[in-house]
Design a protein around this motif. Structure first.
Motif, PDB file in Angstrom:
ATOM      1  N   SER A 217     -17.927 -41.011 -16.125  1.00 23.40           N
ATOM      2  CA  SER A 217     -18.479 -39.720 -15.839  1.00 23.40           C
ATOM      3  C   SER A 217     -17.924 -38.557 -16.026  1.00 23.40           C
ATOM      4  CB  SER A 217     -19.276 -39.879 -14.537  1.00 23.40           C
ATOM      5  OG  SER A 217     -18.540 -39.813 -13.537  1.00 23.40           O
ATOM      6  N   GLY A 218     -16.508 -38.383 -15.387  1.00 25.93           N
ATOM      7  CA  GLY A 218     -15.807 -37.232 -15.514  1.00 25.93           C
ATOM      8  C   GLY A 218     -15.441 -36.809 -16.944  1.00 25.93           C
ATOM      9  N   ASP A 219     -15.283 -37.861 -17.820  1.00 25.06           N
ATOM     10  CA  ASP A 219     -14.910 -37.468 -19.189  1.00 25.06           C
ATOM     11  C   ASP A 219     -16.320 -36.917 -20.006  1.00 25.06           C
ATOM     12  OD1 ASP A 219     -12.391 -38.219 -18.975  1.00 25.06           O
ATOM     13  OD2 ASP A 219     -12.842 -40.405 -19.535  1.00 25.06           O
ATOM     14  N   ARG A 220     -17.274 -37.543 -19.772  1.00 27.46           N
ATOM     15  CA  ARG A 220     -18.552 -37.121 -20.242  1.00 27.46           C
ATOM     16  C   ARG A 220     -19.082 -35.630 -19.872  1.00 27.46           C
ATOM     17  NH1 ARG A 220     -20.074 -42.612 -19.006  1.00 27.46           N
ATOM     18  NH2 ARG A 220     -21.479 -41.652 -17.085  1.00 27.46           N
ATOM     19  N   ASP A 221     -18.771 -35.396 -18.308  1.00 24.36           N
ATOM     20  CA  ASP A 221     -18.995 -33.934 -17.950  1.00 24.36           C
ATOM     21  C   ASP A 221     -18.129 -32.978 -18.574  1.00 24.36           C
ATOM     22  OD1 ASP A 221     -21.043 -34.967 -16.346  1.00 24.36           O
ATOM     23  OD2 ASP A 221     -19.612 -34.958 -14.435  1.00 24.36           O
ATOM     24  N   SER A 222     -16.750 -33.387 -19.084  1.00 22.70           N
ATOM     25  CA  SER A 222     -15.987 -32.726 -19.554  1.00 22.70           C
ATOM     26  C   SER A 222     -16.458 -32.390 -21.114  1.00 22.70           C
ATOM     27  CB  SER A 222     -14.493 -32.988 -19.506  1.00 22.70           C
ATOM     28  OG  SER A 222     -13.555 -32.344 -20.351  1.00 22.70           O
ATOM     29  N   LYS A 223     -16.681 -33.516 -21.760  1.00 22.05           N
ATOM     30  CA  LYS A 223     -17.070 -33.220 -23.149  1.00 22.05           C
ATOM     31  C   LYS A 223     -18.346 -32.395 -23.296  1.00 22.05           C
ATOM     32  CE  LYS A 223     -15.282 -37.669 -24.613  1.00 22.05           C
ATOM     33  NZ  LYS A 223     -15.511 -38.846 -25.133  1.00 22.05           N
ATOM     34  N   LYS A 224     -19.241 -32.492 -22.294  1.00 25.99           N
ATOM     35  CA  LYS A 224     -20.584 -31.751 -22.130  1.00 25.99           C
ATOM     36  C   LYS A 224     -20.351 -30.350 -22.184  1.00 25.99           C
ATOM     37  CE  LYS A 224     -25.029 -31.369 -19.787  1.00 25.99           C
ATOM     38  NZ  LYS A 224     -25.805 -31.684 -18.782  1.00 25.99           N
ATOM     39  N   ARG A 225     -19.340 -30.027 -21.240  1.00 26.55           N
ATOM     40  CA  ARG A 225     -18.997 -28.674 -21.038  1.00 26.55           C
ATOM     41  C   ARG A 225     -18.206 -27.838 -22.162  1.00 26.55           C
ATOM     42  NH1 ARG A 225     -16.917 -30.366 -15.748  1.00 26.55           N
ATOM     43  NH2 ARG A 225     -14.885 -30.355 -16.350  1.00 26.55           N
ATOM     44  N   LYS A 226     -17.257 -28.763 -23.001  1.00 27.44           N
ATOM     45  CA  LYS A 226     -16.886 -28.336 -23.835  1.00 27.44           C
ATOM     46  C   LYS A 226     -17.793 -27.846 -25.274  1.00 27.44           C
ATOM     47  CE  LYS A 226     -12.200 -30.422 -23.349  1.00 27.44           C
ATOM     48  NZ  LYS A 226     -11.287 -31.293 -23.755  1.00 27.44           N
ATOM     49  N   SER A 227     -18.809 -28.698 -25.205  1.00 25.82           N
ATOM     50  CA  SER A 227     -20.002 -28.621 -26.207  1.00 25.82           C
ATOM     51  C   SER A 227     -20.675 -27.523 -25.917  1.00 25.82           C
ATOM     52  CB  SER A 227     -20.901 -29.803 -26.181  1.00 25.82           C
ATOM     53  OG  SER A 227     -21.752 -29.587 -27.146  1.00 25.82           O
ATOM     54  N   SER A 228     -21.086 -27.098 -24.786  1.00 27.87           N
ATOM     55  CA  SER A 228     -21.826 -25.895 -24.380  1.00 27.87           C
ATOM     56  C   SER A 228     -20.808 -24.706 -24.890  1.00 27.87           C
ATOM     57  CB  SER A 228     -22.152 -25.972 -22.998  1.00 27.87           C
ATOM     58  OG  SER A 228     -20.994 -25.753 -22.154  1.00 27.87           O
ATOM     59  N   TRP A 229     -19.598 -24.797 -24.524  1.00 24.68           N
ATOM     60  CA  TRP A 229     -18.778 -23.565 -24.887  1.00 24.68           C
ATOM     61  C   TRP A 229     -18.710 -23.035 -26.177  1.00 24.68           C
ATOM     62  CZ3 TRP A 229     -13.951 -26.019 -21.872  1.00 24.68           C
ATOM     63  CH2 TRP A 229     -14.383 -26.079 -20.453  1.00 24.68           C
ATOM     64  N   ARG A 230     -18.769 -24.308 -26.968  1.00 30.35           N
ATOM     65  CA  ARG A 230     -18.898 -24.123 -28.335  1.00 30.35           C
ATOM     66  C   ARG A 230     -19.895 -23.730 -29.004  1.00 30.35           C
ATOM     67  NH1 ARG A 230     -15.388 -29.690 -29.204  1.00 30.35           N
ATOM     68  NH2 ARG A 230     -13.254 -29.000 -28.819  1.00 30.35           N
ATOM     69  N   LYS A 231     -20.886 -24.058 -28.500  1.00 33.36           N
ATOM     70  CA  LYS A 231     -22.336 -23.883 -29.071  1.00 33.36           C
ATOM     71  C   LYS A 231     -22.845 -22.388 -28.748  1.00 33.36           C
ATOM     72  CE  LYS A 231     -24.359 -28.492 -29.197  1.00 33.36           C
ATOM     73  NZ  LYS A 231     -25.310 -29.492 -28.649  1.00 33.36           N
TER      74      LYS A 231
ATOM     75  N   PRO B 181     -20.940 -19.644 -26.549  1.00 29.96           N
ATOM     76  CA  PRO B 181     -19.957 -18.965 -25.739  1.00 29.96           C
ATOM     77  C   PRO B 181     -20.201 -17.878 -25.192  1.00 29.96           C
ATOM     78  CG  PRO B 181     -19.367 -18.751 -27.983  1.00 29.96           C
ATOM     79  CD  PRO B 181     -20.611 -19.726 -27.957  1.00 29.96           C
ATOM     80  N   VAL B 182     -21.122 -16.990 -25.647  1.00 29.63           N
ATOM     81  CA  VAL B 182     -21.593 -15.754 -25.108  1.00 29.63           C
ATOM     82  C   VAL B 182     -22.494 -16.076 -23.973  1.00 29.63           C
ATOM     83  CG1 VAL B 182     -23.132 -13.755 -25.374  1.00 29.63           C
ATOM     84  CG2 VAL B 182     -21.748 -14.297 -27.179  1.00 29.63           C
ATOM     85  N   ALA B 183     -23.370 -16.933 -23.994  1.00 31.97           N
ATOM     86  CA  ALA B 183     -24.097 -17.245 -22.583  1.00 31.97           C
ATOM     87  C   ALA B 183     -23.343 -18.035 -21.600  1.00 31.97           C
ATOM     88  CB  ALA B 183     -25.281 -18.539 -23.249  1.00 31.97           C
ATOM     89  N   VAL B 184     -22.243 -18.706 -21.849  1.00 32.54           N
ATOM     90  CA  VAL B 184     -21.503 -19.197 -21.042  1.00 32.54           C
ATOM     91  C   VAL B 184     -20.620 -18.080 -20.120  1.00 32.54           C
ATOM     92  CG1 VAL B 184     -19.379 -20.553 -20.449  1.00 32.54           C
ATOM     93  CG2 VAL B 184     -20.933 -21.430 -22.075  1.00 32.54           C
ATOM     94  N   ARG B 185     -20.280 -16.938 -20.974  1.00 32.94           N
ATOM     95  CA  ARG B 185     -19.763 -15.876 -20.304  1.00 32.94           C
ATOM     96  C   ARG B 185     -20.489 -15.410 -19.415  1.00 32.94           C
ATOM     97  NH1 ARG B 185     -18.113 -10.715 -21.487  1.00 32.94           N
ATOM     98  NH2 ARG B 185     -15.885 -10.021 -21.109  1.00 32.94           N
ATOM     99  N   GLU B 186     -21.792 -14.916 -19.643  1.00 35.49           N
ATOM    100  CA  GLU B 186     -22.721 -14.362 -19.068  1.00 35.49           C
ATOM    101  C   GLU B 186     -22.981 -15.068 -17.697  1.00 35.49           C
ATOM    102  OE1 GLU B 186     -26.021 -13.600 -21.618  1.00 35.49           O
ATOM    103  OE2 GLU B 186     -25.040 -11.931 -22.699  1.00 35.49           O
ATOM    104  N   ASP B 187     -23.070 -16.392 -18.044  1.00 39.49           N
ATOM    105  CA  ASP B 187     -23.318 -17.204 -16.704  1.00 39.49           C
ATOM    106  C   ASP B 187     -22.383 -17.018 -15.607  1.00 39.49           C
ATOM    107  OD1 ASP B 187     -24.747 -18.996 -15.212  1.00 39.49           O
ATOM    108  OD2 ASP B 187     -23.593 -20.863 -16.185  1.00 39.49           O
TER     109      ASP B 187
END
Length: 231
Positions: free
Chosen positions: A4-18, A20-26
């Motif tokens: 599950s930790g690996d899946r969470d990490s992959k999910k975060r990386k996907s959101s950063w790439r899709k 990044p502006v929204a991630v920074r604002e969050d």
């Protein structure tokens, strides 16, 4: 391990790439609340990372370090306040009405942004060391002085404002009423009760603060709110 930790990490990386502006604002939104609540030293980068589903490494990628994030938070809250002032259409109002609107809007803006007040108080503890590093905030703060300067110039030319009125000093006076109303709410309420912080009494205080500013600036202005019942 269930992965599950690996899946969470992959999910975060996907959101950063899709997005990044929204991630920074969050990150900035969560960090604003954390720094306002705990100060620069008390805020925890790991907690900010957890609440934003990112990582400490990603936060440092965007902001350099904890102090860099704190500086961006300061710039953000100042920008938010100044943007709300910039949206006020006072150029089309006659000078007294324009000044009244600015005082009332400043009172409301401070009351609606307690995190801004807390961050300014925290930065004063640091002797404005981090604010001085910003190239953005001084430019942002010039806008309200320019707006007040325009109102004062028009008011003096019309013979309605006293000639000695200074825009910077006027900003200090208006901010004093508005800032204290929020910054000392907890201690004032603990000492005297919370009666000043009902919706009705806050409206009365705003009107009276406005009256006091106008009495200082406007020739012949007679305050009327003090003739009304206090509650």
């Amino acid at each position: 391990m269930d992965g599950s930790g690996d899946r969470d990490s992959k999910k975060r990386k996907s959101s950063w790439r899709k997005d990044p502006v929204a991630v920074r604002e969050d990150i900035l939104a969560v960090a604003t609340q954390e720094f306002a609540a705990h100060g620069l030293s008390g805020a925890n980068i790991n907690e900010i990372a957890e609440k934003t589903s990112t990582s400490k490494r990603m936060i440092y990628y965007y902001f350099g370090d904890k102090e860099g994030l704190y500086c961006k938070v300061l710039e953000g809250v100042y920008a938010s306040l100044r943007n709300s002032e910039d949206r006020l259409d006072v150029e089309g109002l006659e000078p007294v009405a324009a000044l009244r609107r600015l005082v009332e809007a400043t009172f409301d803006a401070h009351a609606n942004a307690p995190h801004f007040i807390r961050l300014v108080m925290i930065e004063n503890i640091h002797n404005a060391d981090y604010l001085r590093k910003s190239r953005i905030v001084p430019k942002l703060n010039r806008s309200i002085i320019e707006k007040l300067d325009d109102v004062c110039t028009r008011g003096k030319a019309a013979g309605k404002f006293r000639q000695g009125v200074d825009p910077l000093q006027l900003h200090w006076l208006i901010s004093s009423f508005s800032f204290y109303n929020v910054s000392n709410r907890a201690t004032f309420s603990a000492s005297f009760g919370a009666s000043l912080y009902t919706k009705k009494t806050q409206a009365i205080l705003k009107a009276r603060a406005t009256d006091m500013v106008l009495s200082t600036v406007v020739i012949g202005h007679v305050p009327t709110t003090w003739d009304a019942p206090a509650g």
